[in-house]
Scaffold this motif. Sequence first.
Motif, PDB file in Angstrom:
ATOM      1  N   ASP A  18       0.774  -1.283   0.050  1.00 31.15           N
ATOM      2  CA  ASP A  18       0.162   0.070   0.187  1.00 31.15           C
ATOM      3  C   ASP A  18       1.008   1.313  -0.090  1.00 31.15           C
ATOM      4  OD1 ASP A  18      -2.140   1.588   0.103  1.00 31.15           O
ATOM      5  OD2 ASP A  18      -2.731   1.057   2.115  1.00 31.15           O
ATOM      6  N   PRO A  19       1.574   1.437  -0.883  1.00 34.59           N
ATOM      7  CA  PRO A  19       2.459   2.647  -1.057  1.00 34.59           C
ATOM      8  C   PRO A  19       1.840   3.910  -1.255  1.00 34.59           C
ATOM      9  CG  PRO A  19       2.807   1.365  -3.302  1.00 34.59           C
ATOM     10  CD  PRO A  19       1.730   0.587  -2.315  1.00 34.59           C
ATOM     11  N   PRO A  20       2.379   5.253  -0.928  1.00 38.64           N
ATOM     12  CA  PRO A  20       1.601   6.245  -1.109  1.00 38.64           C
ATOM     13  C   PRO A  20       1.809   6.669  -2.674  1.00 38.64           C
ATOM     14  CG  PRO A  20       3.761   6.458   0.061  1.00 38.64           C
ATOM     15  CD  PRO A  20       3.698   5.296   0.024  1.00 38.64           C
ATOM     16  N   LEU A  79      -3.260   3.870  -6.893  1.00 41.13           N
ATOM     17  CA  LEU A  79      -2.970   5.245  -7.000  1.00 41.13           C
ATOM     18  C   LEU A  79      -1.915   5.523  -7.950  1.00 41.13           C
ATOM     19  CD1 LEU A  79      -2.573   5.540  -2.906  1.00 41.13           C
ATOM     20  CD2 LEU A  79      -4.439   6.386  -4.667  1.00 41.13           C
ATOM     21  N   PRO A  80      -1.656   6.682  -8.574  1.00 39.13           N
ATOM     22  CA  PRO A  80      -0.565   7.081  -9.406  1.00 39.13           C
ATOM     23  C   PRO A  80       0.804   6.862  -8.762  1.00 39.13           C
ATOM     24  CG  PRO A  80      -1.691   9.073  -8.803  1.00 39.13           C
ATOM     25  CD  PRO A  80      -2.576   7.695  -8.383  1.00 39.13           C
ATOM     26  N   LEU A  81       1.451   5.887  -8.776  1.00 39.69           N
ATOM     27  CA  LEU A  81       2.760   5.495  -8.089  1.00 39.69           C
ATOM     28  C   LEU A  81       3.841   6.180  -8.893  1.00 39.69           C
ATOM     29  CD1 LEU A  81       1.944   1.715  -7.084  1.00 39.69           C
ATOM     30  CD2 LEU A  81       1.678   3.981  -5.683  1.00 39.69           C
ATOM     31  N   ALA A  82       4.969   6.039  -8.147  1.00 42.27           N
ATOM     32  CA  ALA A  82       6.242   6.676  -8.585  1.00 42.27           C
ATOM     33  C   ALA A  82       6.874   5.653  -9.313  1.00 42.27           C
ATOM     34  CB  ALA A  82       7.181   7.357  -7.682  1.00 42.27           C
ATOM     35  N   GLU A  83       7.983   5.864 -10.375  1.00 44.62           N
ATOM     36  CA  GLU A  83       8.666   5.110 -11.145  1.00 44.62           C
ATOM     37  C   GLU A  83       9.579   4.058 -10.473  1.00 44.62           C
ATOM     38  OE1 GLU A  83       8.438   4.617 -14.240  1.00 44.62           O
ATOM     39  OE2 GLU A  83       7.094   6.546 -14.551  1.00 44.62           O
TER      40      GLU A  83
END
Length: 481
Positions: free
Chosen positions: A413-415, A435-439
């Motif tokens: 469940d990353p931000p 969610l729109p996650l980072a690369e």
Amino acid sequence: MAADWLGSLVSINCGPTLGVYQGEVVSVDQSSQTISLRQPFHNGVKCPVPEVTFSAIDIKELKILEIRNGNGRNSSSVSTKVSSAPVAVPKVDPRSVEKLNSPQHCSKSYGERHLDVPGQPKAFRRRHNSWSSSSKGANQVTPKKNGVKNGQMKYRDDECFGDGMDDGLDTDFDFEGNLALFDKAAVFSEIDTTERRNGARSRGTPQEQTPSRYRHDENILEAKPIVYRQITVPQPGAKEYCTDSGLVVPSITYELHKRLLSVAERLGLSLERRLEMTGVCASQMALTLLGGPNRFTPKNLHQRPTVALLCGPHVQGAQGISCGRHLANHEVEVILFLPNFVKMLESVTSELTLFNKTGGKQVSSIKDLPDTPVDLIINCLDCHENTFLMDQPWYRAAADWANQNRAPVLNLDPPCSGQGQTVEAKWSLSLCLPLPLAEGAGSIYLCDIGIPRQVFQEVGIKYISPFGCKFVIPLHSAQCD
């Protein structure tokens, strides 16, 4: 005149009772109507007596195997010694029979070999071939096939194929001429006429044909066009994802995500249920990453995998502790890192109490974590709201240990991408909708935590489950139409 037949080889059939005898004629008595054979064979077996005499009333059929003159020479003037053993015949190309007149080079049967007399018709010789193949006895020796293949004597081949089989092989079959006799158009026209008369469908182009057989996984009913965009959100995020089957899964903002969980909790999907469902899905994914059924077998109990859980004092940390409890129940050696706090959330405290009942190890200092690489690191340090935790010493120490341990990392469940991530992950597991996650989040996976469809509708999301038969599915970052 009877003396002319002395010395000839004959076969006498005395019926089913007395059987068949073969031998050399030694005497013919016209007055008493008898004939005597020397060195006789009875049904292919050599008789124990040197001579046998037959009466004319007992003889059903008499065949002459070899005609000899009284001086012991046959009609072809080639001397043949009478022996109780069969004579070996060299195997020669049958086509060379007409070129060679010598009997030694003739690949023919036993009877034909001795009856190949110049001037005799070929039909006469063939009549004796039927006896030679049926009168071989048990005492007649057949040459074994352990010699030279090209020069081996083969009675069976010679007697079956030795004569009369190659007469028509010199003429090639006219395939083109016979094919020209086949009128394909007329035949197919007749078939179509018959099918129309019987009410069957006529032939057409491959596109017009209806298959008469279907595969076990093929639907015989006409299916509707596939709609790949089955999920629509009122406030789409910055990214869209696709499943393996091509279904579009849009990302949502954290505000919409928070509102969705709030409505679900109000309608009965409590935080405890959500923690349990998240822990089960995350543990199933972790068990698969650790090797699945190939790793977790009774033979590998001495090689238990080690998982390090890095948790913070928030809901994401409670989800990680729930995952660790399920992993420990599956014989995984779990090491839980959770810093000491005076006051923690009730959900964290309750999950920690259950985890301590599994026998898993809990540490509060980075120094107590393993120095060697573990099998898997599950990162639950990040929180969606309290970004100030990233500045805490325990957070930076735990992130540094994870980056230096060289073990693969699973983010639970990353931000969102705007908050930044200090731990480089290989996989990331999102809940319900991503969610729109980072690369740096690695490969994205999505888990089903049991939110009903009407809960999605209450927050304005048109939702059809993309999970199919699974609870955890992979997502691919792409712009899908």
